[in-house]
Design a protein around this motif. Structure first.
Motif, PDB file in Angstrom:
ATOM      1  N   ARG A 132       0.831  -1.203   0.000  1.00  0.00           N
ATOM      2  CA  ARG A 132       0.000   0.000   0.000  1.00  0.00           C
ATOM      3  C   ARG A 132       0.865   1.253   0.000  1.00  0.00           C
ATOM      4  O   ARG A 132       0.566   2.234  -0.691  1.00  0.00           O
ATOM      5  CB  ARG A 132      -0.938  -0.011   1.210  1.00  0.00           C
ATOM      6  N   GLY A 133       1.942   1.223   0.770  1.00  0.00           N
ATOM      7  CA  GLY A 133       2.871   2.354   0.755  1.00  0.00           C
ATOM      8  C   GLY A 133       3.557   2.506  -0.595  1.00  0.00           C
ATOM      9  O   GLY A 133       3.763   3.615  -1.084  1.00  0.00           O
ATOM     10  N   GLY A 169       4.708   5.098  -5.476  1.00  0.00           N
ATOM     11  CA  GLY A 169       4.881   4.899  -6.909  1.00  0.00           C
ATOM     12  C   GLY A 169       4.038   5.861  -7.725  1.00  0.00           C
ATOM     13  O   GLY A 169       4.490   6.391  -8.748  1.00  0.00           O
ATOM     14  N   THR A 170       2.798   6.104  -7.287  1.00  0.00           N
ATOM     15  CA  THR A 170       1.933   7.048  -7.990  1.00  0.00           C
ATOM     16  C   THR A 170       2.516   8.445  -7.962  1.00  0.00           C
ATOM     17  O   THR A 170       2.548   9.148  -8.987  1.00  0.00           O
ATOM     18  CB  THR A 170       0.526   7.056  -7.344  1.00  0.00           C
ATOM     19  N   ALA A 171       3.009   8.852  -6.790  1.00  0.00           N
ATOM     20  CA  ALA A 171       3.630  10.173  -6.681  1.00  0.00           C
ATOM     21  C   ALA A 171       4.886  10.273  -7.545  1.00  0.00           C
ATOM     22  O   ALA A 171       5.119  11.285  -8.214  1.00  0.00           O
ATOM     23  CB  ALA A 171       3.966  10.468  -5.217  1.00  0.00           C
ATOM     24  N   LEU A 172       5.671   9.204  -7.559  1.00  0.00           N
ATOM     25  CA  LEU A 172       6.905   9.192  -8.342  1.00  0.00           C
ATOM     26  C   LEU A 172       6.616   9.286  -9.834  1.00  0.00           C
ATOM     27  O   LEU A 172       7.299   9.995 -10.573  1.00  0.00           O
ATOM     28  CB  LEU A 172       7.703   7.929  -8.036  1.00  0.00           C
ATOM     29  N   VAL A 173       5.591   8.570 -10.292  1.00  0.00           N
ATOM     30  CA  VAL A 173       5.224   8.614 -11.712  1.00  0.00           C
ATOM     31  C   VAL A 173       4.750  10.011 -12.103  1.00  0.00           C
ATOM     32  O   VAL A 173       5.099  10.522 -13.181  1.00  0.00           O
ATOM     33  CB  VAL A 173       4.136   7.558 -12.014  1.00  0.00           C
ATOM     34  N   LEU A 174       3.982  10.654 -11.230  1.00  0.00           N
ATOM     35  CA  LEU A 174       3.509  12.002 -11.517  1.00  0.00           C
ATOM     36  C   LEU A 174       4.667  12.993 -11.615  1.00  0.00           C
ATOM     37  O   LEU A 174       4.695  13.855 -12.507  1.00  0.00           O
ATOM     38  CB  LEU A 174       2.515  12.456 -10.443  1.00  0.00           C
ATOM     39  N   VAL A 175       5.615  12.856 -10.717  1.00  0.00           N
ATOM     40  CA  VAL A 175       6.798  13.727 -10.777  1.00  0.00           C
ATOM     41  C   VAL A 175       7.615  13.427 -12.027  1.00  0.00           C
ATOM     42  O   VAL A 175       8.081  14.324 -12.731  1.00  0.00           O
ATOM     43  CB  VAL A 175       7.659  13.549  -9.508  1.00  0.00           C
ATOM     44  N   ALA A 176       7.775  12.125 -12.316  1.00  0.00           N
ATOM     45  CA  ALA A 176       8.559  11.732 -13.490  1.00  0.00           C
ATOM     46  C   ALA A 176       7.916  12.223 -14.778  1.00  0.00           C
ATOM     47  O   ALA A 176       8.626  12.572 -15.733  1.00  0.00           O
ATOM     48  CB  ALA A 176       8.701  10.209 -13.520  1.00  0.00           C
TER      49      ALA A 176
END
Length: 338
Positions: free
Chosen positions: A17-18, A23-30
């Protein structure tokens, strides 16, 4: 009537879950990288994304399906050449041609499987390499695509460099997310359980009603599709293709290295292995022969002391599981209703 059960089925963990949130935040930043990052960063990401997708598909085929192949570069190169033909000769946008090239690789895997599946074990592995060599020699004798020296992807000439690099980067990011999500969802399904049963014992799986031949063909085709996707994406970023580069056995060698280092039969394995491979390639590739010796030595050390790979070791020691595919019975107050 309702009754209490002392156990409940756990399909996710705190770590997973973490990982989903991070991962979602990282993809958005990427995804915003083209607006503030350097072009060299995007090119490096595209390259390692291609390695990761290829390794992920090899892990699906060998780690989960039990079909060890050293010839998946056949579909990597075929996807690249299919993309080039569609772009240079059919007039399609090369970015549109990327998934079409992957689809072509998946389709060509069907007749190829009729030959490959006649073999098993070590013969299957060697047979897939021979098939890849047949592909390489075949394309090397087609003058329309440059023969043995290869050719350039001319379909991208009308697109400026910044736009080309940004779109290629976004496609690579999307392909990585899609590859991880699709493999994860597949392994959590009933078909994923059937695939694991086939890997462990084909005869026992078939006796329980698992359609072994159909499942193996499906996984072989999916792995070929993914390899073709990686190949088409790689050569869009590289702008040039040749038979020696497209069908090099190094692609399978590097995929095996990444999966063994990270952990075979685990979704996290190719990801960890790809990051390790990128770091080694980034900082040590200038050492030539010593670099290759270092890769071999690291692989030997990993197989001796980390038999389940780096992620397998971490999972066993600390219980980490970012992509749990197993179902666990845990103590809880689940309600069973009739």
């Amino acid at each position: 009537m309702a009754m209490h059960s002392p156990f409940e089925v756990e399909r996710a963990t705190a770590a997973s879950r973490g990982a989903l949130a991070a991962g979602t935040a990282l993809v958005l930043v990427a995804a915003s990288l083209p607006f503030w990052g350097e072009s060299s960063w995007m090119r490096e990401f595209v390259e390692i994304a291609c390695y990761f997708i290829f390794a992920m598909m090899w892990n699906l085929l060998a780690g989960y399906g039990g079909m060890v192949s050293i010839g998946q570069q056949a579909f990597f190169g075929f996807g690249g050449y299919a993309m080039l033909v569609l772009g240079n000769f059919a007039g399609l946008d090369p970015f549109v041609a990327i998934p079409l090239g992957a689809l072509a690789a998946g389709l060509v895997a069907i007749p190829v499987s009729f030959i490959a599946f006649r073999l098993s074990g070590g013969y299957f592995a060697i047979g897939t390499w021979v098939i890849a060599e047949v592909f390489r020699l075949s394309f090397a004798n087609v003058s329309a695509v440059g023969g043995g020296s290869g050719t350039t992807l001319t379909a991208l000439r009308g697109i400026d460099k910044a736009t080309r690099e940004s779109v290629t980067y976004w496609m690579a990011l999307g392909c990585v997310v899609a590859a991880v999500a699709l493999v994860y969802l597949f392994l959590r399904s009933k078909r994923g359980l059937a695939l694991l049963a086939i890997r462990d014992n084909e005869v026992a799986a078939e006796s329980q009603g698992v359609p072994v031949a159909r499942m193996k063909l499906a996984v072989y085709g999916v792995a070929a599709f993914g390899a073709g996707l990686a190949g088409a994406l790689y050569f869009v970023g590289n702008l040039r293709i040749s038979p020696d580069a497209a069908f090099s056995v190094n692609w399978s060698a590097f995929a095996i290295f990444m999966v063994v280092i990270g952990g075979i039969g685990r979704i996290e394995g190719p990801l960890v292995g790809a990051l390790v491979f990128w770091a080694l390639n980034k900082f040590l590739s200038d050492y030539g022969t010593w670099y290759l010796l270092g890769l071999g030595l690291l692989a030997i050390v990993a197989t001796l002391f980390f038999k389940q790979g780096l992620w397998g070791f971490a999972q066993k020691r600390w219980g980490w599981s970012l992509f749990p595919t197993q179902r666990r019975l845990v103590a809880g107050g689940a309600r069973l209703r009739d």
